[in-house]
Scaffold this motif. Structure first.
Motif, PDB file in Angstrom:
ATOM      1  N   TRP A 106      98.068-126.299   2.439  1.00  0.00           N
ATOM      2  CA  TRP A 106      98.154-124.841   2.294  1.00  0.00           C
ATOM      3  C   TRP A 106      99.055-124.236   3.359  1.00  0.00           C
ATOM      4  N   LEU A 107      99.008-124.763   4.573  1.00  0.00           N
ATOM      5  CA  LEU A 107      99.841-124.231   5.653  1.00  0.00           C
ATOM      6  C   LEU A 107     101.311-124.575   5.417  1.00  0.00           C
ATOM      7  N   ASN A 108     101.564-125.792   4.967  1.00  0.00           N
ATOM      8  CA  ASN A 108     102.946-126.181   4.674  1.00  0.00           C
ATOM      9  C   ASN A 108     103.546-125.283   3.600  1.00  0.00           C
ATOM     10  N   ARG A 109     102.794-125.035   2.542  1.00  0.00           N
ATOM     11  CA  ARG A 109     103.298-124.196   1.455  1.00  0.00           C
ATOM     12  C   ARG A 109     103.524-122.764   1.921  1.00  0.00           C
ATOM     13  N   ALA A 110     102.618-122.261   2.756  1.00  0.00           N
ATOM     14  CA  ALA A 110     102.771-120.899   3.272  1.00  0.00           C
ATOM     15  C   ALA A 110     104.036-120.779   4.116  1.00  0.00           C
ATOM     16  N   MET A 111     104.304-121.797   4.936  1.00  0.00           N
ATOM     17  CA  MET A 111     105.503-121.760   5.777  1.00  0.00           C
ATOM     18  C   MET A 111     106.782-121.882   4.947  1.00  0.00           C
ATOM     19  N   HIS A 112     106.749-122.707   3.916  1.00  0.00           N
ATOM     20  CA  HIS A 112     107.926-122.799   3.036  1.00  0.00           C
ATOM     21  C   HIS A 112     108.186-121.465   2.343  1.00  0.00           C
ATOM     22  N   ALA A 113     107.118-120.877   1.818  1.00  0.00           N
ATOM     23  CA  ALA A 113     107.264-119.577   1.154  1.00  0.00           C
ATOM     24  C   ALA A 113     107.756-118.523   2.145  1.00  0.00           C
ATOM     25  N   GLY A 114     107.209-118.542   3.352  1.00  0.00           N
ATOM     26  CA  GLY A 114     107.635-117.591   4.373  1.00  0.00           C
ATOM     27  C   GLY A 114     109.103-117.747   4.729  1.00  0.00           C
ATOM     28  N   PHE A 115     109.570-118.977   4.791  1.00  0.00           N
ATOM     29  CA  PHE A 115     110.987-119.208   5.105  1.00  0.00           C
ATOM     30  C   PHE A 115     111.892-118.583   4.051  1.00  0.00           C
ATOM     31  N   PHE A 116     111.590-118.841   2.781  1.00  0.00           N
ATOM     32  CA  PHE A 116     112.446-118.312   1.723  1.00  0.00           C
ATOM     33  C   PHE A 116     112.365-116.786   1.638  1.00  0.00           C
ATOM     34  N   LEU A 117     111.204-116.225   1.897  1.00  0.00           N
ATOM     35  CA  LEU A 117     111.088-114.762   1.897  1.00  0.00           C
ATOM     36  C   LEU A 117     111.900-114.148   3.035  1.00  0.00           C
ATOM     37  N   LEU A 118     111.811-114.755   4.228  1.00  0.00           N
ATOM     38  CA  LEU A 118     112.581-114.250   5.369  1.00  0.00           C
ATOM     39  C   LEU A 118     114.074-114.436   5.146  1.00  0.00           C
ATOM     40  N   LEU A 119     114.443-115.542   4.512  1.00  0.00           N
ATOM     41  CA  LEU A 119     115.855-115.770   4.208  1.00  0.00           C
ATOM     42  C   LEU A 119     116.370-114.705   3.231  1.00  0.00           C
ATOM     43  N   ALA A 120     115.564-114.409   2.200  1.00  0.00           N
ATOM     44  CA  ALA A 120     115.957-113.379   1.230  1.00  0.00           C
ATOM     45  C   ALA A 120     116.014-112.003   1.888  1.00  0.00           C
ATOM     46  N   ALA A 121     115.035-111.714   2.780  1.00  0.00           N
ATOM     47  CA  ALA A 121     115.036-110.420   3.465  1.00  0.00           C
ATOM     48  C   ALA A 121     116.272-110.273   4.351  1.00  0.00           C
ATOM     49  N   SER A 122     116.642-111.348   5.044  1.00  0.00           N
ATOM     50  CA  SER A 122     117.822-111.306   5.917  1.00  0.00           C
ATOM     51  C   SER A 122     119.092-111.105   5.103  1.00  0.00           C
ATOM     52  N   ALA A 123     119.178-111.794   3.962  1.00  0.00           N
ATOM     53  CA  ALA A 123     120.360-111.656   3.112  1.00  0.00           C
ATOM     54  C   ALA A 123     120.476-110.246   2.538  1.00  0.00           C
ATOM     55  N   SER A 124     119.345-109.671   2.117  1.00  0.00           N
ATOM     56  CA  SER A 124     119.379-108.311   1.568  1.00  0.00           C
ATOM     57  C   SER A 124     119.767-107.298   2.646  1.00  0.00           C
ATOM     58  N   ARG A 125     119.272-107.506   3.865  1.00  0.00           N
ATOM     59  CA  ARG A 125     119.648-106.608   4.963  1.00  0.00           C
ATOM     60  C   ARG A 125     121.153-106.680   5.211  1.00  0.00           C
ATOM     61  N   LEU A 126     121.692-107.899   5.150  1.00  0.00           N
ATOM     62  CA  LEU A 126     123.129-108.081   5.382  1.00  0.00           C
ATOM     63  C   LEU A 126     123.952-107.349   4.314  1.00  0.00           C
ATOM     64  N   VAL A 127     123.532-107.477   3.052  1.00  0.00           N
ATOM     65  CA  VAL A 127     124.269-106.846   1.952  1.00  0.00           C
ATOM     66  C   VAL A 127     124.192-105.329   2.034  1.00  0.00           C
ATOM     67  N   VAL A 128     122.995-104.800   2.373  1.00  0.00           N
ATOM     68  CA  VAL A 128     122.799-103.354   2.394  1.00  0.00           C
ATOM     69  C   VAL A 128     123.531-102.700   3.557  1.00  0.00           C
ATOM     70  N   ARG A 129     123.542-103.351   4.708  1.00  0.00           N
ATOM     71  CA  ARG A 129     124.047-102.709   5.924  1.00  0.00           C
ATOM     72  C   ARG A 129     125.508-103.029   6.232  1.00  0.00           C
ATOM     73  N   HIS A 130     126.095-103.980   5.525  1.00  0.00           N
ATOM     74  CA  HIS A 130     127.466-104.363   5.868  1.00  0.00           C
ATOM     75  C   HIS A 130     128.335-104.411   4.622  1.00  0.00           C
ATOM     76  N   ALA A 131     129.608-104.184   4.825  1.00  0.00           N
ATOM     77  CA  ALA A 131     130.567-104.264   3.713  1.00  0.00           C
ATOM     78  C   ALA A 131     130.770-105.725   3.321  1.00  0.00           C
ATOM     79  N   MET A 132     131.207-105.939   2.092  1.00  0.00           N
ATOM     80  CA  MET A 132     131.414-107.296   1.595  1.00  0.00           C
ATOM     81  C   MET A 132     132.766-107.832   2.072  1.00  0.00           C
ATOM     82  N   ASP A 133     132.880-107.979   3.390  1.00  0.00           N
ATOM     83  CA  ASP A 133     134.107-108.531   3.949  1.00  0.00           C
ATOM     84  C   ASP A 133     133.976-110.050   4.059  1.00  0.00           C
ATOM     85  N   THR A 134     134.973-110.664   4.664  1.00  0.00           N
ATOM     86  CA  THR A 134     134.998-112.131   4.750  1.00  0.00           C
ATOM     87  C   THR A 134     133.797-112.673   5.507  1.00  0.00           C
TER      88      THR A 134
END
Length: 378
Positions: free
Chosen positions: A5-33
């Motif tokens: 259960w802990l392993n699965r929670a950490m895997h899920a947490g990683f992907f959620l944090l990765l998605a949150a970081s990517a969305s923050r990048l897209v929202v706050r920055h222009a689509m430059d190189t």
């Protein structure tokens, strides 16, 4: 011991944090190189991470360490390109704790913490001490919490293995020793009987090996894979009685009852020197009970905890029963044999014990009618 259960929670947490970081990048920055490269590295990180999780069992220890190194390298690159990806550090630190020794984990934690501090400072409009102190505090707490969970898992697995060894391997080895001793005594006078004893010992060794393989894989007892609980207990060799109408029990309850019966018989054979052992399995309304009586030498219950073998076996029986909500009652005295009663409540058997009857049973005390401890043949 793996905590699924802990392993699965950490895997899920990683992907959620990765998605949150990517969305923050897209929202706050222009689509430059830089943004496009950051997203590409983040996507690569997601693929590598998911591949390692999917192929975990096939990778082996060396493969998992190589996979962890690639994951950490990808994360360090993307955290440098886009500091918001530093949020993924906690699940990555958990991976380090899971796969590395404590010393290497501390090294990895230092690298992760420094990367997070740099990312925090990059995101802030001005410097303040919390940007340094907070990541250090979070890393320290994470290491302590996960390390203690790891130690607890190891202790739990050791306890499980010790119980299995006591109830299966120890009993099997005792039986083999007795059979081989019997063969040795009649080897010259009755070679045919000696061969029977030796063949029986060989069969017992095979059964012991099967049991060892099963409990290393954390499977149920081998006898229950092929037969019912009453038949498995009957096959242990003691005088067996079945009371009540048999009804379905969950696998864990059946395994506990069988292990308790095995442990009780092992105690009777090794310590009690009994001529007769009676095992009674009773299917009652609201509970199932297992009573084991032997007419052996008995023992002083106040001294049982200090005696090798018997006290340890009784403690493990109680631990097993406690895991399924059961209890163990033991009656014995020097020269008077031993009576053992295991009781497990069963909520899905069509009713519960009558409160008045239960109160009466408690008032009557051990050894009297209704206590659940059978003092021998009736």
């Amino acid at each position: 011991m793996e905590r699924v259960w802990l392993n699965r929670a950490m895997h899920a947490g990683f992907f959620l944090l990765l998605a949150a970081s990517a969305s923050r990048l897209v929202v706050r920055h222009a689509m430059d190189t830089r943004t496009i490269v950051s997203l590409a590295v983040a996507a690569l990180l997601a693929v590598v991470y998911a591949g390692g999780v999917a192929l975990w069992d096939r990778l082996g220890r060396g493969g998992r360490l190589a996979w962890l190194a690639v994951v950490l390298a990808c994360w360090l690159v993307v955290a440098e390109l886009a500091p918001s990806f530093a949020w993924c550090a906690i699940p990555l630190l958990y991976l380090c704790l899971r796969l590395l020794s404590l010393r290497l984990t501390l090294v990895a934690a230092a690298v992760l913490t420094i990367a997070v501090i740099i990312a925090q400072i990059s995101l802030a409009d001005r410097f303040d001490p919390s940007l340094v102190l907070a990541p250090i505090a979070v890393a320290a707490m994470t290491i302590v919490i996960f390390w203690e969970l790891r130690k607890a898992g190891v202790m739990q697995e050791r306890e499980r293995l010790s119980r299995e060894i006591h109830d299966t391997l120890a009993q099997g080895l005792t039986s083999q020793r007795m059979l081989l001793q019997a063969a040795d005594r009649v080897w010259e006078s009755d070679p045919d009987q000696a061969r029977v004893y030796v063949r029986t010992a060989i069969d017992a060794a095979g059964e012991n090996l099967d049991e060892a393989r099963r409990f290393v894989r954390d499977l149920g007892p081998a006898p229950l894979a092929l037969r019912s609980l009453p038949d498995a207990i009957r096959a242990l060799g003691a005088e067996f009685r079945l009371e009540g109408t048999e009804y379905p029990l969950d696998d864990r309850t059946q395994a506990v009852l069988l292990r308790v019966a095995q442990g009780a018989l092992a105690n009777a054979r090794e310590h009690a020197h009994a001529d007769r052992v009676i095992v009674t399995l009773s299917y009652l309304e609201g509970e199932v009970t297992l009573d084991v009586y032997d007419d052996g030498v008995g023992f002083d219950r106040t001294m049982a905890v200090t005696r090798a073998g018997r006290g340890y076996g009784l403690r493990m029986m109680r631990d097993r029963l406690k895991e399924v909500g059961g209890t163990l009652t033991v009656e014995s005295a020097p020269g008077e044999g031993t009576a053992l009663a295991a009781r497990i409540p069963v909520g899905a058997t069509g009713g519960e014990t009558d409160p008045g009857e239960e109160a009466t049973r408690r008032q009557e005390g051990p050894g009297r009618k209704g206590s659940g401890v059978r003092r021998g043949p009736e």
